[in-house]
Every structure is written in structure tokens, then in C-alpha cells.
Design an enzyme around this catalytic site. Structure first.
Site, PDB file in Angstrom:
ATOM      1  N   ARG A  35     -42.333  78.220 -80.637  1.00  0.00           N
ATOM      2  CA  ARG A  35     -43.188  77.901 -81.791  1.00  0.00           C
ATOM      3  C   ARG A  35     -43.999  76.618 -81.576  1.00  0.00           C
ATOM      4  O   ARG A  35     -45.124  76.517 -82.068  1.00  0.00           O
ATOM      5  CB  ARG A  35     -42.336  77.775 -83.051  1.00  0.00           C
ATOM      6  CG  ARG A  35     -41.966  79.136 -83.619  1.00  0.00           C
ATOM      7  CD  ARG A  35     -41.146  78.994 -84.847  1.00  0.00           C
ATOM      8  NE  ARG A  35     -41.073  80.233 -85.595  1.00  0.00           N
ATOM      9  CZ  ARG A  35     -40.147  80.497 -86.507  1.00  0.00           C
ATOM     10  NH1 ARG A  35     -39.228  79.605 -86.789  1.00  0.00           N
ATOM     11  NH2 ARG A  35     -40.155  81.639 -87.154  1.00  0.00           N
ATOM     12  N   LYS A 201     -29.496  95.221 -92.777  1.00  0.00           N
ATOM     13  CA  LYS A 201     -29.405  95.757 -94.140  1.00  0.00           C
ATOM     14  C   LYS A 201     -30.566  96.639 -94.561  1.00  0.00           C
ATOM     15  O   LYS A 201     -31.730  96.289 -94.346  1.00  0.00           O
ATOM     16  CB  LYS A 201     -29.357  94.588 -95.133  1.00  0.00           C
ATOM     17  CG  LYS A 201     -28.071  93.828 -95.076  1.00  0.00           C
ATOM     18  CD  LYS A 201     -27.985  92.930 -96.298  1.00  0.00           C
ATOM     19  CE  LYS A 201     -27.310  91.626 -95.967  1.00  0.00           C
ATOM     20  NZ  LYS A 201     -27.987  90.473 -96.501  1.00  0.00           N
ATOM     21  N   GLY A 351     -38.702  87.070 -86.070  1.00  0.00           N
ATOM     22  CA  GLY A 351     -37.273  86.992 -86.360  1.00  0.00           C
ATOM     23  C   GLY A 351     -36.385  87.345 -85.172  1.00  0.00           C
ATOM     24  O   GLY A 351     -36.662  86.970 -84.035  1.00  0.00           O
ATOM     25  N   GLY A 374     -40.131  86.638 -91.710  1.00  0.00           N
ATOM     26  CA  GLY A 374     -40.349  86.933 -93.130  1.00  0.00           C
ATOM     27  C   GLY A 374     -41.810  87.189 -93.445  1.00  0.00           C
ATOM     28  O   GLY A 374     -42.151  88.092 -94.219  1.00  0.00           O
TER      29      GLY A 374
HETATM   30  P1  AMP Z   1     -31.965  91.573 -89.865  1.00  0.00           P
HETATM   31  O1  AMP Z   1     -31.919  90.092 -90.138  1.00  0.00           O
HETATM   32  O2  AMP Z   1     -31.673  92.417 -91.051  1.00  0.00           O
HETATM   33  O3  AMP Z   1     -33.207  91.978 -89.104  1.00  0.00           O
HETATM   34  O4  AMP Z   1     -30.741  91.848 -88.911  1.00  0.00           O
HETATM   35  C1  AMP Z   1     -30.623  91.338 -87.627  1.00  0.00           C
HETATM   36  C2  AMP Z   1     -29.170  91.395 -87.274  1.00  0.00           C
HETATM   37  O5  AMP Z   1     -28.744  92.734 -87.346  1.00  0.00           O
HETATM   38  C3  AMP Z   1     -28.851  90.910 -85.887  1.00  0.00           C
HETATM   39  O6  AMP Z   1     -28.084  89.736 -85.983  1.00  0.00           O
HETATM   40  C4  AMP Z   1     -28.023  92.051 -85.284  1.00  0.00           C
HETATM   41  O7  AMP Z   1     -26.861  91.599 -84.628  1.00  0.00           O
HETATM   42  C5  AMP Z   1     -27.629  92.828 -86.513  1.00  0.00           C
HETATM   43  N1  AMP Z   1     -27.313  94.231 -86.199  1.00  0.00           N
HETATM   44  C6  AMP Z   1     -28.101  95.153 -85.649  1.00  0.00           C
HETATM   45  N2  AMP Z   1     -27.449  96.307 -85.492  1.00  0.00           N
HETATM   46  C7  AMP Z   1     -26.202  96.116 -85.967  1.00  0.00           C
HETATM   47  C8  AMP Z   1     -25.051  96.935 -86.088  1.00  0.00           C
HETATM   48  N3  AMP Z   1     -25.058  98.206 -85.679  1.00  0.00           N
HETATM   49  N4  AMP Z   1     -23.937  96.397 -86.634  1.00  0.00           N
HETATM   50  C9  AMP Z   1     -23.926  95.115 -87.037  1.00  0.00           C
HETATM   51  N5  AMP Z   1     -24.970  94.285 -86.951  1.00  0.00           N
HETATM   52  C10 AMP Z   1     -26.111  94.778 -86.420  1.00  0.00           C
END
Ligand code: AMP
Length: 394
Positions: A35, A201, A351, A374
């Protein structure tokens, strides 16, 4: 079109520039300076034009006095000074006489970095709640405001929306490039247009899914969020991530867009997401009750790569596995590698996905790796960024 730094005569002007120096730091050591590197172009332009450049950035969250020590911008001033090959005057405060007299004493071409704007959050979240007096005070220190911090553009903070409301303003080169990339791809994507979605999520990505499913040709869904979709298909997911509240949303999406939404066909399962985990690969129909789905399986990677190979535009947001723990980075890496061979437009939406791509060393093989998770998400959801709303039209 928004005004940019090019629209102003900067000579001998005090230019307040919001940059994004929110980089990972451990024990005072910068772990990834991407960055900072990305912001150099705008800073160097202002220096070359004879401006007095006053930089503002946040770093992490600051809630206690202890957080202040961890989140000082001093190491960033040192790194920036090396990268710019000139002195960067660091002011260890966010307001007060030292800051004001130092700015008064600046010469043309000087660069000054103000301490972490979130130090102001200790006293009533003044920065993060866009305290009117704080924005007005910071604006009183300069003549022109330039926002080049794409990573915080979706926020309404004193150091972006606040200052901008009081001064002639514009965007820097980094923000200009980020906006152009997303605008072009969302308005006129070369087709087939494929979106890869992952991450943990479903709840964080509802708006994203709703918007993208209408503009993209294919949505490849992996990562933790895929398991709620797999459960919505009627399969058991053991102890994999589940967003119970959004099961019916996933069901509706699958019914309405069954040809567009492409889900995993196999999964890499483990009993614990820990160092050196044992794991097995199986069909999504065969997950056992004690298992956690930690990554897509190889058949899914092959399937997703078929879609990647036939696409002319690809946007990716969210890793398709828990990539921080090996070997659950395999799926994310396989897709990333396929993207490096794609001749079309490949965009990484910031991200965690950007961290993964940079970790694999593939960042220069993508058309664009966004600096803001974000903010990129907001644009992909079709929303206007709050920090852009206040910028003057050209
Ligand atoms: P997000 O912030 O929602 O984009 O999520 C990113 C995070 O999702 C990363 O830290 C990954 O380790 C986690 N992630 C991706 N796939 C999985 C999975 N199958 N089980 C648990 N965590 C996951």
C-alpha cells in the site's frame, strides 16, 4: 467524472493528502509495504509540482493508550523516507502546536506525515464518527485536499469526508485507477464475465451476490460460504461453516440462478483447522458429521478452471479455502495460477484474496489487484463510496 490532483496548481500549496498506510506491522516491522508503494505516484507528483505535502493515514484500530504504541505511523515514515529518497518529517500527534508550527515551517517539496488519524478515536471516536470540528480543524491546516486512500473510501471519516467538505478537493492516481478499473468492468465487461466468490460468511456477501448474479455470466462459489449453499442443496456439511440464517436465501438463489451459480463438487475436509492437519478429499455428498470443509477439492478446482479459461473478464473476492493453513491453500493457489494464464481482464478485489495472491507472488500477473477489500466490495455491490460522494465533479 471527479476532479483529480491534475486539476489543481499545486505550487507552494499545502496539500492535505489522505493515503492508505494501513499495512501489516509486527513488532515495529512492516510485513507488506504494497500500500505504501501504491501511494508513491501521487506523493511524488505533488512533490515534483512544488507542493508541501501533508499526509494523513489510519493504521489498525485504536481504542486504548496501549493500541497507540502498536499503531504509531513512525515505522511507516521511515520506510516512506527510504522509498521517496527524501526526508519525511513525522509528527507524533494528530493536532496541536507542534503539528501547526511544523506545517508553517514547510518548504516547497517537503513531505510531512501526521500520526495515525485513529488516535483521535480514543476520545469519542472523533475520526471514525466524522466529528465535524475535527474535520474542520484538519482542513484549516491546508489549501487543497486529495484523497488517494481507496481502502477507506467506503467509510465516512473525519480524514476523508470531513476534511473534503471544507476544501477544494480531488482524488489521487491510485483512487482514479481503482475507480476506472471497477467502473469499466462493471459497466461493460467483456463476456463471458465470471465472478469467483469465497471467504467465510454468506452474511457479509448477500448484497454482493444479489448484484453480481444479475451482471455476471457465472458465479463460482467456494470457501467457507460455499458450505451453506451445499447444505441448501440438501447435503450434510458436518462442522463446516454454516450461516443458518441465510440458508433460505441460498436456496432461493440456487432455484432462480441454477445455471449461473457453480458450486463445489468435492471438498477437502479436516477434523481441525490446525498446523499439519490430517485431511481427506471427498465428494460434497460424503462429508462426515465430525468433519470441517476447509478447501475446495481437486475436481472443483478443475471445474472452476474450465470456467476461468473460457472467461474474458474475471473478478475474484474471497479465498476458496482456509488458505492461511497449508495445505488448505491448494484450491486458492490453483485458481490463482489459472488466472495468471488468462488473457482477459483479471481483477482481485482486495482484502484476503489480495494477500493470498501477493503471497503466491502472482500480483504482477493480474490485470489489477485492488488495495481495498471493503471499498472494492462496495463497488461490486453497485453502491457509491461515501468518500467519493464529497469529491467535486470536474
Ligand atoms: P472473508 O473475510 O469473508 O473474505 O473471509 C476470508 C477468510 O475466509 C480467510 O481468513 C479464510 O481462511 C477463510 N476461509 C475460506 N474458506 C474457509 C473454509 N472453508 N473454512 C473456514 N474458513 C475459510
Amino acid at each position: 467524472m471527479k476532479k483529480t490532483i491534475r486539476d489543481y496548481s499545486l505550487y507552494d500549496k499545502k496539500v492535505l493528502m489522505r493515503v492508505d498506510f494501513n499495512v501489516p506491522i509486527k513488532n515495529g516491522e512492516i510485513l507488506d509495504d504494497n500500500r505504501i508503494l501504491q501511494s508513491l505516484k501521487t506523493i511524488e507528483y505533488a512533490v515534483d509540482k512544488g507542493a508541501k505535502v501533508i499526509l494523513f493515514s489510519h493504521l489498525g484500530r485504536v481504542k486504548t493508550e496501549e493500541d497507540k504504541q502498536k499503531n504509531t505511523l513512525k515505522p511507516i515514515a521511515d520506510r516512506l523516507s527510504i522509498l521517496l529518497k527524501k526526508e519525511v518529517l513525522f509528527i507524533p500527534e494528530t493536532r496541536g502546536s507542534l503539528l501547526e508550527t511544523s506545517i508553517q515551517g514547510m518548504q516547497k517539496g517537503d513531505v510531512l506525515l501526521v500520526e495515525n488519524t485513529r488516535f483521535e478515536d480514543i476520545d469519542g471516536k472523533k475520526e471514525s464518527n466524522n466529528d465535524q470540528d475535527l474535520g474542520a480543524y484538519w482542513a484549516s491546516l491546508g489549501d487543497i485536499y486529495i484523497n488517494d486512500a481507496f481502502g477507506t473510501l467506503h467509510r465516512c471519516h473525519a480524514s476523508n469526508v470531513g476534511i473534503a467538505s471544507h476544501l477544494p478537493n480531488g482524488i489521487g492516481f491510485l483512487v482514479e485507477k481503482e475507480l476506472q478499473v471497477f467502473e469499466k468492468v462493471l459497466q461493460k465487461p467483456e463476456r463471458p464475465f465470471t465472478v469467483i466468490l469465497g471467504g467465510s460468511k454468506v452474511s457479509d456477501k448477500i448484497e454482493l451476490i444479489k448484484h453480481l448474479v444479475t451482471v455476471a455470466d457465472y458465479l463460482l462459489i467456494g470457501g467457507g460460504m460455499a458450505y451453506t449453499f451445499i447444505k441448501a442443496q440438501g447435503f450434510s456439511i458436518g462442522k463446516s461453516l454454516l450461516d443458518e440464517e441465510h440458508l433460505s436465501f441460498c436456496r432461493e438463489m440456487l432455484q432462480q440462478y441454477k445455471d449461473k451459480i457453480i458450486l463445489p463438487v468435492d471438498t477437502t475436509n479436516t477434523k481441525a483447522l490446525s498446523e499439519n492437519p490430517s485431511y481427506r478429499i471427498c465428494s460434497i455428498k460424503e462429508t462426515k458429521s465430525e468433519e470441517i470443509g476447509a478447501d475446495i477439492g481437486p475436481e472443483t478446482a478443475t471445474l472452476f478452471i474450465e470456467y476461468i479459461n473460457k472467461s474474458k473478464t474475471i473478478i475474484w473476492n474471497g479465498p476458496v479455502g482456509a488458505f492461511e493453513t497449508k495445505p488448505f491453500d491448494k484450491g486458492t493457489k490453483a485458481l490463482a495460477e489459472a488466472l495468471t494464464h488468462n488473457q482477459g481482464t483479471t481483477i482481485i478485489g482486495g482484502g484476503d484474496t489480495a494477500s493470498a495472491i501477493i503471497g503466491f507472488g502472482y500480483q504482477n500477473k493480474m490485470s489489477h489487484v485492488s488495495t481495498g477489500g471493503g471499498a472494492a466490495l462496495c463497488l461490486l455491490e453497485g453502491q457509491e463510496l461515501k468518500g467519493i460522494g464529497v469529491i467535486e465533479e470536474a
